[in-house]
Write a protein that holds these residues in place. Sequence first.
Motif, PDB file in Angstrom:
ATOM      1  N   GLU A  70     -15.081   9.329   7.331  1.00 52.17           N
ATOM      2  CA  GLU A  70     -16.256   8.809   6.601  1.00 52.17           C
ATOM      3  C   GLU A  70     -17.383   8.505   7.579  1.00 52.17           C
ATOM      4  O   GLU A  70     -18.543   8.874   7.367  1.00 52.17           O
ATOM      5  CB  GLU A  70     -15.879   7.524   5.852  1.00 52.17           C
ATOM      6  N   ASP A 120     -13.758  12.524  -1.978  1.00 57.31           N
ATOM      7  CA  ASP A 120     -12.834  11.721  -1.186  1.00 57.31           C
ATOM      8  C   ASP A 120     -11.459  12.107  -1.732  1.00 57.31           C
ATOM      9  O   ASP A 120     -11.023  11.614  -2.776  1.00 57.31           O
ATOM     10  CB  ASP A 120     -13.117  10.230  -1.368  1.00 57.31           C
ATOM     11  N   ASN A 156      -9.167   5.084  -6.482  1.00 55.10           N
ATOM     12  CA  ASN A 156      -8.346   3.937  -6.058  1.00 55.10           C
ATOM     13  C   ASN A 156      -8.981   2.615  -6.477  1.00 55.10           C
ATOM     14  O   ASN A 156      -8.320   1.755  -7.067  1.00 55.10           O
ATOM     15  CB  ASN A 156      -8.161   4.004  -4.531  1.00 55.10           C
ATOM     16  N   PHE A 209     -14.413   3.697  -2.343  1.00 51.16           N
ATOM     17  CA  PHE A 209     -13.363   2.844  -1.797  1.00 51.16           C
ATOM     18  C   PHE A 209     -14.010   1.874  -0.809  1.00 51.16           C
ATOM     19  O   PHE A 209     -15.089   2.150  -0.306  1.00 51.16           O
ATOM     20  CB  PHE A 209     -12.280   3.687  -1.115  1.00 51.16           C
ATOM     21  N   LYS A 217      -2.969   9.747   5.180  1.00 52.32           N
ATOM     22  CA  LYS A 217      -1.906   8.743   5.129  1.00 52.32           C
ATOM     23  C   LYS A 217      -1.371   8.601   3.700  1.00 52.32           C
ATOM     24  O   LYS A 217      -0.419   7.881   3.458  1.00 52.32           O
ATOM     25  CB  LYS A 217      -2.442   7.393   5.613  1.00 52.32           C
ATOM     26  N   LYS A 218      -2.059   9.284   2.759  1.00 51.47           N
ATOM     27  CA  LYS A 218      -1.618   9.232   1.356  1.00 51.47           C
ATOM     28  C   LYS A 218      -0.975  10.593   1.031  1.00 51.47           C
ATOM     29  O   LYS A 218       0.186  10.817   1.328  1.00 51.47           O
ATOM     30  CB  LYS A 218      -2.797   8.936   0.438  1.00 51.47           C
ATOM     31  N   ARG A 264      -6.148  11.400  -2.472  1.00 47.34           N
ATOM     32  CA  ARG A 264      -5.015  11.579  -3.399  1.00 47.34           C
ATOM     33  C   ARG A 264      -5.266  12.807  -4.283  1.00 47.34           C
ATOM     34  O   ARG A 264      -5.103  12.780  -5.497  1.00 47.34           O
ATOM     35  CB  ARG A 264      -4.814  10.292  -4.205  1.00 47.34           C
ATOM     36  N   THR A 282       0.827  -1.209   0.000  1.00 49.56           N
ATOM     37  CA  THR A 282       0.000   0.000   0.000  1.00 49.56           C
ATOM     38  C   THR A 282       0.859   1.256   0.000  1.00 49.56           C
ATOM     39  O   THR A 282       2.030   1.225   0.414  1.00 49.56           O
ATOM     40  CB  THR A 282      -0.943   0.027   1.223  1.00 49.56           C
ATOM     41  N   ARG A 307      -2.552  -5.083  -7.342  1.00 46.73           N
ATOM     42  CA  ARG A 307      -2.036  -3.718  -7.209  1.00 46.73           C
ATOM     43  C   ARG A 307      -0.608  -3.726  -6.691  1.00 46.73           C
ATOM     44  O   ARG A 307      -0.306  -4.386  -5.705  1.00 46.73           O
ATOM     45  CB  ARG A 307      -2.922  -2.929  -6.247  1.00 46.73           C
ATOM     46  N   THR A 310     -14.249  10.183  -5.869  1.00 50.50           N
ATOM     47  CA  THR A 310     -13.001   9.705  -5.265  1.00 50.50           C
ATOM     48  C   THR A 310     -11.851  10.121  -6.189  1.00 50.50           C
ATOM     49  O   THR A 310     -11.799   9.675  -7.344  1.00 50.50           O
ATOM     50  CB  THR A 310     -13.038   8.169  -5.109  1.00 50.50           C
ATOM     51  N   SER A 327      -8.002  10.695   3.612  1.00 50.92           N
ATOM     52  CA  SER A 327      -7.027   9.957   4.401  1.00 50.92           C
ATOM     53  C   SER A 327      -5.699  10.656   4.160  1.00 50.92           C
ATOM     54  O   SER A 327      -5.181  10.626   3.043  1.00 50.92           O
ATOM     55  CB  SER A 327      -6.953   8.510   3.919  1.00 50.92           C
ATOM     56  N   GLN A 343      -7.772   9.028  10.953  1.00 54.72           N
ATOM     57  CA  GLN A 343      -7.559   8.527   9.590  1.00 54.72           C
ATOM     58  C   GLN A 343      -8.831   8.625   8.773  1.00 54.72           C
ATOM     59  O   GLN A 343      -9.888   8.992   9.301  1.00 54.72           O
ATOM     60  CB  GLN A 343      -6.951   7.126   9.570  1.00 54.72           C
ATOM     61  N   GLY A 344      -8.722   8.297   7.479  1.00 56.52           N
ATOM     62  CA  GLY A 344      -9.808   8.576   6.541  1.00 56.52           C
ATOM     63  C   GLY A 344     -11.141   7.953   6.896  1.00 56.52           C
ATOM     64  O   GLY A 344     -12.189   8.599   6.838  1.00 56.52           O
ATOM     65  N   ARG A 345     -11.119   6.672   7.288  1.00 53.88           N
ATOM     66  CA  ARG A 345     -12.405   5.984   7.496  1.00 53.88           C
ATOM     67  C   ARG A 345     -13.165   6.526   8.704  1.00 53.88           C
ATOM     68  O   ARG A 345     -14.383   6.427   8.763  1.00 53.88           O
ATOM     69  CB  ARG A 345     -12.201   4.471   7.546  1.00 53.88           C
ATOM     70  N   SER A 392     -13.641   1.025   2.340  1.00 57.29           N
ATOM     71  CA  SER A 392     -14.050   1.526   3.665  1.00 57.29           C
ATOM     72  C   SER A 392     -15.215   2.516   3.525  1.00 57.29           C
ATOM     73  O   SER A 392     -16.087   2.595   4.393  1.00 57.29           O
ATOM     74  CB  SER A 392     -12.873   2.187   4.395  1.00 57.29           C
TER      75      SER A 392
HETATM   76  N1  F0G Z   1     -10.541   6.575   0.632  1.00 60.50           N
HETATM   77  C1  F0G Z   1      -9.646   6.069  -0.237  1.00 60.50           C
HETATM   78  C2  F0G Z   1      -9.739   6.449  -1.680  1.00 60.50           C
HETATM   79  C3  F0G Z   1      -8.644   5.193   0.213  1.00 60.50           C
HETATM   80  O1  F0G Z   1      -7.767   4.695  -0.671  1.00 60.50           O
HETATM   81  C4  F0G Z   1      -8.591   4.854   1.591  1.00 60.50           C
HETATM   82  C5  F0G Z   1      -7.576   3.938   2.095  1.00 60.50           C
HETATM   83  C6  F0G Z   1      -9.541   5.415   2.457  1.00 60.50           C
HETATM   84  C7  F0G Z   1     -10.506   6.273   1.945  1.00 60.50           C
HETATM   85  C8  F0G Z   1      -9.554   5.099   3.929  1.00 60.50           C
HETATM   86  O2  F0G Z   1      -8.579   5.823   4.584  1.00 60.50           O
HETATM   87  O3  F0G Z   1      -7.031   4.065   5.466  1.00 60.50           O
HETATM   88  O4  F0G Z   1      -6.940   6.429   6.307  1.00 60.50           O
HETATM   89  O5  F0G Z   1      -8.839   4.972   6.897  1.00 60.50           O
HETATM   90  N2  F0G Z   1      -6.841   3.217   1.345  1.00 60.50           N
HETATM   91  C9  F0G Z   1      -5.748   2.336   1.756  1.00 60.50           C
HETATM   92  C10 F0G Z   1      -5.204   1.599   0.557  1.00 60.50           C
HETATM   93  C11 F0G Z   1      -6.057   1.452   2.912  1.00 60.50           C
HETATM   94  O6  F0G Z   1      -4.358   0.694   0.745  1.00 60.50           O
HETATM   95  O7  F0G Z   1      -5.588   1.909  -0.574  1.00 60.50           O
HETATM   96  P1  F0G Z   1      -7.808   5.284   5.882  1.00 60.50           P
END
Ligand code: F0G
Length: 459
Positions: free
Chosen positions: A99, A210, A181, A119, A252-253, A213, A45, A395, A177, A250, A94-96, A121
């Motif tokens: 949501e 969303d 993804n 996505f 984290k990206k 990215r 990831t 992926r 989104t 999220s 984090q993202g979820r 989640s």
């Molecule tokens: N939205 C998208 C488009 C994502 O790709 C992800 C997470 C989330 C929401 C959720 O965010 O992980 O911070 O809670 N995607 C990761 C992946 C897990 O590997 O694509 P999160």
Amino acid sequence: MEPFRIKMVEPLAFRTADERRRILAEADYNIFRVPASDVTIDLLTDSGTTAMSSAQWGAIMQGDESYAGASSYGRFERTARELTGFPEIIPIHQGRAAERILFTTLLRPGQITVANTHFDSTRANVELLGCRAVDLPSPQAADIAVPAPFKGNIDLDRLRELLAGQDGERVAAVIMTVTDNGGGGQPVSLENLRCVREECRKYEVPMLLDASRFAENAYLITAREPGQENRTPRETARAMFDLADGCWASLKKDGMANTGGLLALRDEETAARCRELLIAWEGFPTYGGLAGRDLESLARGLREVIDPAYLAYRAETAAWFVDALAEAGLPMLRPAGCHAVYADAGALLPHIPPDEFPGVALVCELYRTAGVRTVEFGTLTLGHDGRPAPHELVRLALPRRVYTRSHLEYVVAAAREVAGRARELTGFTITGPQSPLRHFTARLDPLDPLDPEEGTDRS
Ligand code: F0G
């Protein structure tokens, strides 16, 4: 070349072929069960796996860990507000979690959310509230090999049909989104976002991004959309946000940090309701489940990610990687996005039917051959109620600023070896447990190798 140099390093783990075979068997052939310390190149990831800059690590030492009103929140808020233009900025771990809070605020049971692709989640959070998540991907997305520039677009005809039809009244939000993804990391065009805005205005439905990215989507607009080439990625990102009523991300990206999330809204009252849930579920509104030091690394990360030199390097790396893997014999989804490239395991392994998980076969073989970790986006992950996924993809995600071109060349060499003996690969069967999130937990067993004398008849 990489537009950075390396100041801190971590050794890679190398295991022998025998060790990898044993590790895979001990993990029940589920790549999520393989310890990271046994992985040589980890392309599982791009989420939370970013290498932070020296400026981010320096800022971490300045983190204000006060419970309320921390100055780190002030820096995070200013950066996010300047970038998105949304007045209401809510940090979340984090993202979820963003949501869950936003959907709990906006949705009532029986309503519908529509997206280019939710996505997983996102879909789960919609469905947990008793609502239906409808994906309307662009028809071009169905053809893996066609290199159309904006395969992340929503299908506008079907969106209009849905909004004007019987179910139109139940649509509670349209979600775009960016990048898509679930649909191969493909970008959405500004033109498509503008048309969605128009429909949402007509039917008084909120349009949400969303934006996990957002910078990569903005860069691909500047690179591919006619008329957008003279804008910076920052200006383009702003144009995207300006069309929406709100967004979550999220971080984290494209936050360029190891954890974090964001909810950003225009409407004060909706934000106030979200903050109430935030306090119950995540923490006080000036930290939202994050540490002050995380807010500092994110405030810098959100500025670093929008750098045109970084984004050009990122997009060019993905484009090069797709070409190199295709040349090595893997059928690839085209064109490349930024955060990952996707191999078509269904096309590589036509002798393995969807219910025997060709994607899992490719994932396991890449690990067994070279210690490369990838992830299945096919029937194991996305197949529901006995139905196969539309495509059997694998992926290969690209963690930000972590691997150099020569690391990826090693992956290409592994792919060449695997593609060369594709016909010898066999399918898998699930031995347990079955659940909607089975891809994280399932135990699998390889099926017997095909006997070439007997063709495809395994009996
Ligand atoms: N939205 C998208 C488009 C994502 O790709 C992800 C997470 C989330 C929401 C959720 O965010 O992980 O911070 O809670 N995607 C990761 C992946 C897990 O590997 O694509 P999160």
